[in-house]
Design an enzyme around this catalytic site. Structure first.
Site, PDB file in Angstrom:
ATOM      1  N   ARG A   1      37.169  -0.999  23.476  1.00  0.00           N
ATOM      2  CA  ARG A   1      35.613  -1.194  23.900  1.00  0.00           C
ATOM      3  C   ARG A   1      34.487  -0.934  23.019  1.00  0.00           C
ATOM      4  O   ARG A   1      33.882  -1.673  22.931  1.00  0.00           O
ATOM      5  CB  ARG A   1      35.691  -0.344  25.293  1.00  0.00           C
ATOM      6  CG  ARG A   1      36.472  -0.484  26.280  1.00  0.00           C
ATOM      7  CD  ARG A   1      36.719  -1.932  26.481  1.00  0.00           C
ATOM      8  NE  ARG A   1      37.496  -2.318  27.570  1.00  0.00           N
ATOM      9  CZ  ARG A   1      38.236  -3.413  27.788  1.00  0.00           C
ATOM     10  NH1 ARG A   1      38.558  -4.194  26.838  1.00  0.00           N
ATOM     11  NH2 ARG A   1      38.956  -3.584  29.022  1.00  0.00           N
TER      12      ARG A   1
ATOM     13  N   SER B   1      45.358  -6.070  38.009  1.00  0.00           N
ATOM     14  CA  SER B   1      44.341  -6.162  37.169  1.00  0.00           C
ATOM     15  C   SER B   1      44.796  -5.925  35.876  1.00  0.00           C
ATOM     16  O   SER B   1      45.301  -4.682  35.495  1.00  0.00           O
ATOM     17  CB  SER B   1      43.160  -5.180  37.533  1.00  0.00           C
ATOM     18  OG  SER B   1      41.990  -4.992  36.653  1.00  0.00           O
TER      19      SER B   1
END
Length: 405
Positions: free
Chosen positions: A96, A179
């Site tokens: 991230r 997911s």
């Protein structure tokens, strides 16, 4: 929230971010720039270009960041032996900050004053993206649609896409019920049946690793060469950081290494069950600790182990660009100067076994002292008596006081 003049969107080309792209265009009536990163997720990222062009995007950034990701983010993290809550090798967390950095840099390059992402309001990624962005550009505006729009289900997203002419690629098998997130370090699975922490993951879920019970019956041996804490060669073949991780992922996956199934504590306060495949990272961690075992001073090694949980939590919670993480990184990197040498490993049915470790110039292991045979005076065993008595002094004093009770 002020009206942005241009927005940079982290864009995967999937259902969520395709809808977000159109939604941003309609809501803010301004240009949207798309950014797609190849972090080693194993998908052809160039395929997103026609999807973005079909929605009128004129500035499209598609970048191969695999080497940057492993060299500047994954390897520094592994120098710390970072692991969150005893099991998680931080595969999603460490990706991230790189994405956040490029979003901000592209915004500056293109004249954008806002960035956007597709992270939900219940997860960690929203925190990681936004803390990273604010640390790099304090005045950047962040738009997180999942926190305030009404498209809060897959059915609503599909309906929105169909009504706005957004092409959707439907998989014949209905697609994965999970997911998922993938990059060069790992692949993760959440949702679906995994939301029941008692339910065993179905065998078909795993994509990178063999079931250890079905892994080859012949073990694989390999030797990793370390320079200043990083692997620079496998079996004598020099490799770049990404090449190292890709090779270890391949052989580790073949031998069933790197599967975990955990319930972790998210930063936002929710417990979440996730399954992860991190074959290369599992091998790296084992080998790195092995080479450190002969090259690091005892107290340096112990201090690193004390600092590691704090360092891992900083990465998990999104503080990669925080001053305390940078300070810890300097300490960790300085500790790695003598971490040079080779580690010999055996991979077999889900296990990584250390067969040997050596360092030609930096080993602190002295066989003359460690031997159980005659050490020719290298170590005086009689010295141990005084050492023990001094360390026992407070215990003996305490025992006298306890005897009064």
């Amino acid at each position: 929230m002020s009206q942005p003049s241009k927005i940079v969107l982290a864009y995967s080309g999937g259902l969520d971010t395709s809808v977000i792209l159109k939604w941003l265009q309609d809501r803010y009536q301004c240009p949207v720039v798309t950014f797609t990163a190849d972090l080693g997720q194993g998908e052809e990222v160039e395929s997103v270009r026609p999807k973005a062009e079909a929605l009128g995007v004129e500035e499209i950034f598609i970048e191969d960041l695999r080497e940057t990701f492993v060299r500047d983010y994954v390897f520094p993290m592994f120098r710390a032996n970072a692991i969150y809550e005893g099991e998680y090798l931080l595969g999603t967390s460490i990706a991230r900050p790189l994405i956040a950095r490029r979003l901000v840099e592209i915004a500056e390059q293109t004249g954008g004053d806002a960035i956007s992402h597709g992270a939900t309001g219940k997860g960690n990624d929203q925190v990681r993206f936004e803390l990273g962005a604010y640390a790099l550009k304090p005045d950047i505006q962040v738009i997180a649609p999942w926190r305030f729009w009404d498209l809060n289900s897959r059915e609503k997203l599909i309906a929105y896409a169909e009504s706005n002419g957004i092409p959707i690629t439907r998989k014949q098998d209905g697609g994965s019920p999970y997911s998922m997130d993938a990059n060069a370090l790992h692949i993760s699975y959440e949702g679906g049946e995994l939301e029941d922490p008692w339910a065993e993951p179905e065998a078909a879920m795993w994509r990178w690793t063999r079931d250890p019970r079905e892994a080859p019956d012949t073990p694989l041996e390999l030797t990793l060469t370390f320079a200043h804490g990083d692997v620079v060669a496998i079996d004598g073949e020099a490799m770049t950081p990404y090449q190292v991780l890709a090779r270890l992922n391949a052989v580790g996956g073949e031998h069933g290494i790197g599967r975990i199934d955990i319930v972790e504590n998210r930063y936002v306060g929710i417990k979440s069950r996730g399954c992860y495949e991190t074959p290369g990272g599992t091998i790296l961690l084992k080998a790195h600790r092995a080479i450190e075992s002969i090259t690091l001073d005892r107290e340096v090694a112990h201090l690193k182990d004390e600092l590691m949980p704090r360092y891992a939590k900083l990465i998990y919670n999104g503080y990669w660009f925080a001053p305390e993480r940078k300070l810890l990184q300097k300490v960790i990197d300085d500790s790695q100067r003598p971490v040079n040498g080779e580690v010999r490993l055996r991979l077999y049915k889900g296990n990584v076994e250390v067969l040997g470790r050596r360092s030609e110039f930096d080993s602190l292991f002295d066989p003359r002292i460690a031997t159980f045979e005659d050490d020719a005076g290298a170590y005086s065993q009689a010295d141990a008596a005084g050492f023990i008595k001094l360390n026992a002094l407070r215990l003996r004093l305490g025992a006298h006081l306890t005897g009064r009770d």
